[in-house]
Structure formats: structure tokens, C-alpha cells
Write an enzyme that holds these catalytic residues in place. Structure first.
Site, mmCIF file in Angstrom:
data_model
loop_
_atom_site.group_PDB
_atom_site.id
_atom_site.type_symbol
_atom_site.label_atom_id
_atom_site.label_comp_id
_atom_site.label_asym_id
_atom_site.label_seq_id
_atom_site.Cartn_x
_atom_site.Cartn_y
_atom_site.Cartn_z
ATOM 1 N N ASN A 1 0.811 -1.229 0.000
ATOM 2 C CA ASN A 1 0.000 0.000 0.000
ATOM 3 C C ASN A 1 0.844 1.279 0.000
ATOM 4 O O ASN A 1 0.362 2.323 -0.399
ATOM 5 C CB ASN A 1 -0.905 -0.055 1.249
ATOM 6 C CG ASN A 1 -1.449 1.305 1.627
ATOM 7 O OD1 ASN A 1 -2.435 1.765 1.056
ATOM 8 N ND2 ASN A 1 -0.797 1.985 2.569
ATOM 9 N N TYR B 1 3.089 8.799 -11.593
ATOM 10 C CA TYR B 1 2.165 8.058 -10.723
ATOM 11 C C TYR B 1 1.281 7.112 -11.545
ATOM 12 O O TYR B 1 1.170 5.922 -11.227
ATOM 13 C CB TYR B 1 1.316 9.061 -9.942
ATOM 14 C CG TYR B 1 0.342 8.469 -8.955
ATOM 15 C CD1 TYR B 1 0.774 7.994 -7.722
ATOM 16 C CD2 TYR B 1 -1.019 8.389 -9.256
ATOM 17 C CE1 TYR B 1 -0.128 7.470 -6.814
ATOM 18 C CE2 TYR B 1 -1.924 7.868 -8.344
ATOM 19 C CZ TYR B 1 -1.473 7.403 -7.128
ATOM 20 O OH TYR B 1 -2.368 6.877 -6.226
ATOM 21 N N LYS C 1 1.295 3.086 -11.408
ATOM 22 C CA LYS C 1 0.085 2.324 -11.059
ATOM 23 C C LYS C 1 -0.302 1.362 -12.184
ATOM 24 O O LYS C 1 -0.765 0.244 -11.924
ATOM 25 C CB LYS C 1 -1.065 3.285 -10.734
ATOM 26 C CG LYS C 1 -0.873 4.073 -9.432
ATOM 27 C CD LYS C 1 -0.633 3.164 -8.226
ATOM 28 C CE LYS C 1 -0.799 3.875 -6.901
ATOM 29 N NZ LYS C 1 -0.458 3.022 -5.755
ATOM 30 N N ALA D 1 -10.205 7.439 -1.028
ATOM 31 C CA ALA D 1 -10.410 7.797 0.376
ATOM 32 C C ALA D 1 -9.811 9.164 0.655
ATOM 33 O O ALA D 1 -8.872 9.597 -0.017
ATOM 34 C CB ALA D 1 -9.742 6.753 1.276
HETATM 35 P P1 NAI Z 1 -0.880 8.506 2.747
HETATM 36 O O1 NAI Z 1 0.146 9.486 2.343
HETATM 37 O O2 NAI Z 1 -1.927 8.906 3.716
HETATM 38 O O3 NAI Z 1 -0.180 7.177 3.312
HETATM 39 C C1 NAI Z 1 0.899 6.564 2.626
HETATM 40 C C2 NAI Z 1 1.852 5.987 3.661
HETATM 41 O O4 NAI Z 1 2.918 5.320 2.962
HETATM 42 C C3 NAI Z 1 2.502 7.064 4.552
HETATM 43 O O5 NAI Z 1 2.269 6.788 5.912
HETATM 44 C C4 NAI Z 1 3.976 7.003 4.177
HETATM 45 O O6 NAI Z 1 4.849 7.283 5.272
HETATM 46 C C5 NAI Z 1 4.123 5.570 3.673
HETATM 47 N N1 NAI Z 1 5.281 5.419 2.794
HETATM 48 C C6 NAI Z 1 5.663 6.236 1.783
HETATM 49 N N2 NAI Z 1 6.778 5.782 1.205
HETATM 50 C C7 NAI Z 1 7.129 4.642 1.858
HETATM 51 C C8 NAI Z 1 8.187 3.707 1.680
HETATM 52 N N3 NAI Z 1 9.118 3.886 0.758
HETATM 53 N N4 NAI Z 1 8.231 2.642 2.493
HETATM 54 C C9 NAI Z 1 7.289 2.464 3.474
HETATM 55 N N5 NAI Z 1 6.266 3.331 3.679
HETATM 56 C C10 NAI Z 1 6.184 4.399 2.869
HETATM 57 O O7 NAI Z 1 -1.565 7.991 1.378
HETATM 58 P P2 NAI Z 1 -2.907 7.117 1.120
HETATM 59 O O8 NAI Z 1 -3.869 7.985 0.429
HETATM 60 O O9 NAI Z 1 -3.288 6.392 2.319
HETATM 61 O O10 NAI Z 1 -2.371 6.103 -0.003
HETATM 62 C C11 NAI Z 1 -2.179 4.718 0.225
HETATM 63 C C12 NAI Z 1 -2.122 4.010 -1.113
HETATM 64 O O11 NAI Z 1 -3.383 4.139 -1.785
HETATM 65 C C13 NAI Z 1 -1.066 4.579 -2.072
HETATM 66 O O12 NAI Z 1 -0.465 3.518 -2.779
HETATM 67 C C14 NAI Z 1 -1.881 5.445 -2.995
HETATM 68 O O13 NAI Z 1 -1.250 5.628 -4.242
HETATM 69 C C15 NAI Z 1 -3.159 4.636 -3.095
HETATM 70 N N6 NAI Z 1 -4.316 5.393 -3.546
HETATM 71 C C16 NAI Z 1 -4.937 6.276 -2.704
HETATM 72 C C17 NAI Z 1 -6.049 6.965 -3.145
HETATM 73 C C18 NAI Z 1 -6.812 7.880 -2.245
HETATM 74 O O14 NAI Z 1 -7.908 8.318 -2.645
HETATM 75 N N7 NAI Z 1 -6.315 8.189 -1.077
HETATM 76 C C19 NAI Z 1 -6.542 6.844 -4.527
HETATM 77 C C20 NAI Z 1 -5.836 5.873 -5.308
HETATM 78 C C21 NAI Z 1 -4.754 5.190 -4.820
#
Ligand code: NAI
Length: 305
Positions: A100, A164, A168, A196
Site C-alpha cells: 500500500n 504516478y 500504477k 479515500a
Molecule cells: P498517505 O500518504 O496517507 O499514506 C501513505 C503511507 O505510505 C505514509 O504513511 C507514508 O509514510 C508511507 N510510505 C511512503 N513511502 C514509503 C516507503 N518507501 N516505504 C514504506 N512506507 C512508505 O496515502 P494514502 O492515500 O493512504 O495512499 C495509500 C495508497 O493508496 C497509495 O499507494 C496510494 O497511491 C493509493 N491510492 C490512494 C487513493 C486515495 O484516494 N487516497 C486513490 C488511489 C490510490
């Protein structure tokens, strides 16, 4: 607490915040022992902190679950091996891997640096490869496994940020490829495209405003994308895919968030033009000039309209 995942061990990468945090809590609530991996970095990829992972571990324990933190970066091949090893050292096995972790470096391609491209691909696509590589070896030896990768609807409707959407799209193809390789094993591999309200989502609002100003995004689309529900609405489908109930589901990409769970189709050729190349040779430009607009591309539009 439920017991759907009792005895199972899960890793959720990037689960110190957002979608991953919701998944880690939901898996733990069904009895899974969880490795909460999070580098604790900024949305754009810099920095590191143990706090996000530690807080989620504490939250799981407070609710009676079992969890351990890991702070390694998924983008580093050897470090990804340590994430998998944390599950084995702490809980003795690995049943569920949820990839994730993610970051954003949003820029149009003419302003996107090589670093912007490389770091986004490194965390999303290479990171998914890294953990899958190490995890599948363990899962094959154990004779069970669930891999749930994280794509995005930007894979098929990319609104700019080619780093991005490209990463993906790569995750979708990796998911199909890995599911195919594992088809005769008890290991499944699927992906979700979540939606989300999270730190990442909020950080990309200025980019969307720019797209509206540039006439590349409609106002209604902006409003629709802005209004997202909390991340915990993504988690139920991830728990389902991680469970024995989903033993036969593999190679699929699901859209999930709010009250929606949808499955995407697999892209296929929609029509073609053909000639006997062995007898008549390759297409000539005169043939293509007539047949491409008149036949092949009749009724075919770009995805945005
Ligand atoms: P977020 O920024 O709230 O959480 C992402 C987490 O990943 C952070 O806690 C960060 O510290 C951690 N992270 C980043 N790089 C890292 C690494 N190299 N190793 C370990 N941890 C790492 O983002 P969110 O929105 O929760 O996104 C989670 C996933 O869902 C991502 O892959 C994002 O692309 C995907 N996504 C989210 C959407 C949304 O609407 N929020 C829409 C489509 C996809």
C-alpha cells in the site's frame, strides 16, 4: 474482535497513515497479527519517522490485537526483505501481504524532473516488486498466501502525473503477471484501486485546481474527486481478499471505497484490420490512410471523451 483471520500473519506497507492504517486495523480486528510497516515520510517522499507506525501498533494492541512495527522503505530491495523477515521473526509465518505504501510528486511532464519520476516508480512499482519477491518465496514454502497490491483509478483514467499513473499501470500489469505465474499454487494476487480522504488525497487538491484552470478537468469532476469518504471504507474488501473466502479470486483489480466495490474488466482488442501479410507484404501508407480513420478508428475516442 472477529476471527476470520485468526492465526494469520499480515504485512501492510505504508500502514502508519491513511488507507494502509485502515487496512492494518481491519485485518487485526479479524484476528490477524500485523506487521505495520511505515517509513514515516512526507507525501513527496522525503523524511522519516517511527511515529506513524508506532501509533498504529499501539492502537491495535489497545484493542486487544497483536502488531509489530517496521520502518524500512519498500523502495529498497534489501530493506523490503527485512520487512518480510520481521513477520517471520515476530510471528513465525506470513500469510497476507498488502502493498500500500505510496508517495506523490505531481508535475506535468515538462516540469517533472528525473528524480520525480524515479522516486515515484521506486516506491510504487519497484516497492511492489521488492516485497512480492521476498514474500512469494515464503508463501510458496508455506503453501498459502494472499497478495493485495494497490493500484489507482489513475491507471486507466490518468489525469496527468505520468510518473504516478505509469507506476500504477505497472502495478496492474505486475498483478496480472504474478497471478498468472502463481495460478497453480494456493497463492492469490489481486489489486485494489482505492478512493479515500487521506493526506495524499488532500495534498493533490492544488494540482486538480490547476487542471480545472487549464481546462483539463471539469468542475463537476473536481467536486466529485474532492469529496472522498474516510479510508476505513476501503478495508473490508481487503480483509475479504485476505481471507479463505477469497481462495479462488486471483488476477483481478477492484475499485473500492465508500459503499462501492467494483471489478474492472481486462482490456482487450476491440477491433482490427487485417491483410494477408505473407502474400501481400506489410501495410502501405496509402492503405493505412484509408483504413485507419475509415474502419479501425471509426467510433474510437480518447478515454476522456
Ligand atoms: P498517505 O500518504 O496517507 O499514506 C501513505 C503511507 O505510505 C505514509 O504513511 C507514508 O509514510 C508511507 N510510505 C511512503 N513511502 C514509503 C516507503 N518507501 N516505504 C514504506 N512506507 C512508505 O496515502 P494514502 O492515500 O493512504 O495512499 C495509500 C495508497 O493508496 C497509495 O499507494 C496510494 O497511491 C493509493 N491510492 C490512494 C487513493 C486515495 O484516494 N487516497 C486513490 C488511489 C490510490
Amino acid at each position: 474482535m472477529g476471527d476470520l483471520l485468526k492465526g494469520k500473519v499480515a504485512i501492510v506497507t505504508g500502514s502508519g497513515r491513511g488507507v494502509g492504517r485502515g487496512e492494518a486495523l481491519a485485518l487485526a480486528a479479524e484476528g490477524a497479527k500485523v506487521v505495520v510497516n511505515d517509513l514515516g515520510g512526507e507525501t513527496e517522499g522525503g523524511g522519516a519517522s517511527k511515529r506513524p507506525a508506532d501509533e498504529v501498533v499501539a492502537e491495535i494492541k489497545k484493542k486487544g490485537g497483536q502488531a509489530v512495527a517496521n520502518y524500512d522503505s519498500v523502495a529498497d530491495f534489501k530493506a523490503a526483505g527485512r520487512i518480510i523477515q520481521t513477520a517471520l521473526d515476530s510471528f513465525g509465518r506470513l500469510d497476507i501481504l498488502v502493498n500500500n505504501a505510496g508517495i506523490l510528486r505531481d508535475n506535468p511532464i515538462w516540469d517533472m524532473t528525473e528524480e520525480d519520476f524515479d522516486i515515484v516508480v521506486a516506491v510504487h512499482l519497484k516497492g511492489t516488486f521488492n516485497t512480492c519477491h521476498h514474500a512469494v518465496k515464503v508463501m510458496k514454502a508455506q503453501g498459502r498466501g494472499r497478495i493485495i497490491n494497490t493500484a489507482s483509478n489513475q491507471w486507466r483514467n490518468p489525469e496527468g502525473h505520468v510518473n504516478y499513473s505509469g507506476a500504477k499501470g505497472g502495478i496492474v500489469s505486475l498483478t496480472w503477471g504474478l497471478a498468472w505465474e502463481l495460478q497453480n499454487t494456493p497463492i492469490t494476487c489481486n489489486a485494489i484501486a482505492p478512493f479515500a480522504d487521506t493526506r495524499m488525497h488532500e495534498s493533490s487538491a492544488p494540482r486538480r485546481e490547476e487542471l480545472v484552470k487549464a481546462g483539463l478537468m471539469r468542475g463537476e469532476r473536481f467536486d466529485q474527486v474532492q469529496d472522498r469518504p474516510a479510508p476505513e471504507f476501503v478495508a473490508p474488501m481487503v480483509v475479504y481478499l485476505a481471507s479463505d473466502n477469497a481462495a479462488k479470486i486471483t488476477g483481478q483489480i477492484f475499485r473500492c471505497g465508500a459503499g462501492k466495490v467494483a471489478v474492472y474488466s481486462h482490456p482487450s482488442e476491440i477491433k482490427g484490420i487485417y491483410k494477408n501479410f505473407k502474400r501481400d507484404g506489410a501495410w502501405t501508407q496509402d492503405e493505412l490512410k484509408d483504413l485507419v480513420p475509415g474502419s479501425l478508428m471509426a467510433g474510437v475516442r480518447p478515454w476522456w471523451g
